[in-house]
Design a protein around this motif. Structure first.
Motif, PDB file in Angstrom:
ATOM      1  N   SER A  53      -6.777   1.055  -3.996  1.00 55.87           N
ATOM      2  CA  SER A  53      -5.350   0.864  -3.720  1.00 55.87           C
ATOM      3  C   SER A  53      -5.146  -0.199  -2.650  1.00 55.87           C
ATOM      4  O   SER A  53      -4.244  -1.035  -2.748  1.00 55.87           O
ATOM      5  CB  SER A  53      -4.709   2.184  -3.274  1.00 55.87           C
ATOM      6  N   PHE A  54      -5.980  -0.162  -1.614  1.00 52.61           N
ATOM      7  CA  PHE A  54      -5.870  -1.154  -0.546  1.00 52.61           C
ATOM      8  C   PHE A  54      -6.137  -2.557  -1.067  1.00 52.61           C
ATOM      9  O   PHE A  54      -5.414  -3.507  -0.735  1.00 52.61           O
ATOM     10  CB  PHE A  54      -6.850  -0.828   0.582  1.00 52.61           C
ATOM     11  N   TYR A 103       0.837  -1.202   0.000  1.00 57.58           N
ATOM     12  CA  TYR A 103       0.000   0.000   0.000  1.00 57.58           C
ATOM     13  C   TYR A 103       0.871   1.251   0.000  1.00 57.58           C
ATOM     14  O   TYR A 103       0.577   2.232  -0.690  1.00 57.58           O
ATOM     15  CB  TYR A 103      -0.954   0.008   1.198  1.00 57.58           C
ATOM     16  N   ALA A 155      -3.251  -3.777  -3.034  1.00 59.53           N
ATOM     17  CA  ALA A 155      -2.161  -4.101  -2.109  1.00 59.53           C
ATOM     18  C   ALA A 155      -2.417  -5.436  -1.417  1.00 59.53           C
ATOM     19  O   ALA A 155      -1.495  -6.246  -1.223  1.00 59.53           O
ATOM     20  CB  ALA A 155      -2.010  -2.992  -1.079  1.00 59.53           C
ATOM     21  N   GLN A 174      -8.617   5.152  -2.505  1.00 59.08           N
ATOM     22  CA  GLN A 174      -7.888   4.520  -1.414  1.00 59.08           C
ATOM     23  C   GLN A 174      -8.324   3.072  -1.224  1.00 59.08           C
ATOM     24  O   GLN A 174      -7.499   2.191  -0.963  1.00 59.08           O
ATOM     25  CB  GLN A 174      -8.101   5.317  -0.118  1.00 59.08           C
ATOM     26  N   SER A 192       0.431   3.990  -2.851  1.00 57.02           N
ATOM     27  CA  SER A 192      -0.180   5.261  -2.453  1.00 57.02           C
ATOM     28  C   SER A 192       0.831   6.364  -2.176  1.00 57.02           C
ATOM     29  O   SER A 192       0.448   7.516  -1.991  1.00 57.02           O
ATOM     30  CB  SER A 192      -1.035   5.057  -1.200  1.00 57.02           C
TER      31      SER A 192
END
Length: 366
Positions: free
Chosen positions: A279-280, A210, A283, A276, A214
């Motif tokens: 992205s999480f 992450y 990840a 977000q 990010s």
């Protein structure tokens, strides 16, 4: 590194017929929404997991009006060096899986032979839906690494169904409940131990990925929650027995396990933006990939469905560079914008193959 060298598809969803050869590195699937890009990724996933990542029912596997679907995959680079997997799903509900010409007696014996990791827009269910989705994620991941885990999950669920039926039945002898509960303990402990171990490995790696995706603006955590953290299963079933009789089902056990997804100390579903969250999830899947790779000699196949959705081009470029240059195996990516995908991938590697999908017809493009 095992990779899918060739796939033959017949009457799988909207793909009536396809015979494709793939790059061992990166394969880009382009086309408008609803044309069949995700269906092709699902066919690759189906050859590994004998089920769809989009639907729990095989009713929607074969093309409308057909008598069934057929998938055939030829793999190279594993042990043995060549593998052939064939799956047939009939409209009468029959499903057959063959590996190197031999039919499996149990479909579950195939799970983990050709490991696969998929990230798709449907992954948002891991954030917003019930704990069942997060348990399913753990089950799919750990089952590909440990056949005994899958057997333990199946055994526990079978006994859980028996215990719940006994709880609902008037006059069930206490000895019967004790016997079922006792038999549930061993698979419960195995499942609990493997989930706890897997989440511990996932948590550290997901945080690292992450930060890479990010730019390190937030901190994310994974926390495993289980009733078995409080006491062993035998004590747990005994302590909840009276409550279970009133409720008519087993109120404690690994069937209630959950993952807490946290960003900067708050629940991810409440505080994170869509970007977000995406992205999480990526990840998390990258962490899954690394954990699976380290536990097996075979590198998983990585499927990115609609990778650019809710991510800017800079993050996508960083992600693709990371997986291309970071020792990852074969990769499949879908996108609606052919030129964007070609520009992004072409700036990183020349080992890519490109395919166009239109109305279920797939053609390789230069």
């Amino acid at each position: 590194m095992m990779f899918l060298r060739r796939i033959i598809v017949r009457d799988f969803k909207i793909i009536n017929s396809a015979d494709l050869s793939f790059s061992p590195k990166i394969n880009c699937i382009c086309g408008n929404n609803g044309e069949g890009k995700t269906c092709l990724l699902d066919a690759v996933y189906y050859l590994s997991m004998t089920k769809s990542f989009l639907s729990s029912s095989d009713r929607y596997t074969y093309s409308y009006g057909s008598s069934g679907a057929i998938l055939h995959g030829s793999y190279s680079g594993g042990t043995p060096s060549e593998e052939d997997v064939a799956v047939s799903v009939s409209s009468d509900g029959t499903k057959t899986v063959r590996r190197n010409g031999k039919t499996y007696k149990r479909l579950s014996d195939h799970i983990g032979r050709i490991p696969v990791v998929v990230t798709s827009p449907s992954d948002t269910s891991l954030i917003h839906d019930s704990g069942e989705e997060r348990r399913r994620f753990l089950n799919m991941m750990i089952s590909q690494m440990d056949p005994e885990y899958l057997r333990s999950v199946v055994a526990y669920n079978r006994l859980l169904k028996q215990r719940n039926a006994a709880l609902r039945q008037e006059g069930t002898p206490g000895m019967l409940l004790d016997t079922i509960s006792e038999r549930m303990c061993a698979p419960a402990e195995y499942v609990f131990g493997k989930r706890k171990e897997a989440v511990s490995m996932l948590a550290a790696k997901a945080g690292e990925f992450y930060r890479l995706i990010s730019g390190g603006r937030e901190n994310v955590e994974l926390r495993y929650r289980s009733d078995l953290d409080r006491m062993p299963p035998a004590e747990l079933f005994a302590a909840s027995r009276q409550k279970d009789k009133v409720m008519g089902y087993t109120t404690s056990g690994v069937q209630r396990d959950d993952l807490e997804l946290v960003m900067d100390g708050h629940p991810l579903r409440k505080c994170a933006s869509q970007g977000q969250q995406k992205s999480f999830l990526i990840a998390l899947k990258m962490a899954q990939y690394q954990v699976m790779s380290q536990s097996r000699e075979t590198t998983p196949i990585l499927l990115f469905d609609d990778l650019f959705d809710k991510l800017d081009s800079l993050r996508v470029s960083s992600l693709i560079r990371m997986v291309v240059e970071g020792g990852f195996g074969q990769i499949f990516i879908t996108d609606t914008d052919r030129e964007r995908l070609r520009r992004t991938v072409g700036g990183i590697t020349d080992q890519g193959s490109f395919f166009n999908v239109a109305s279920g017809v797939i053609t390789e493009i230069n």
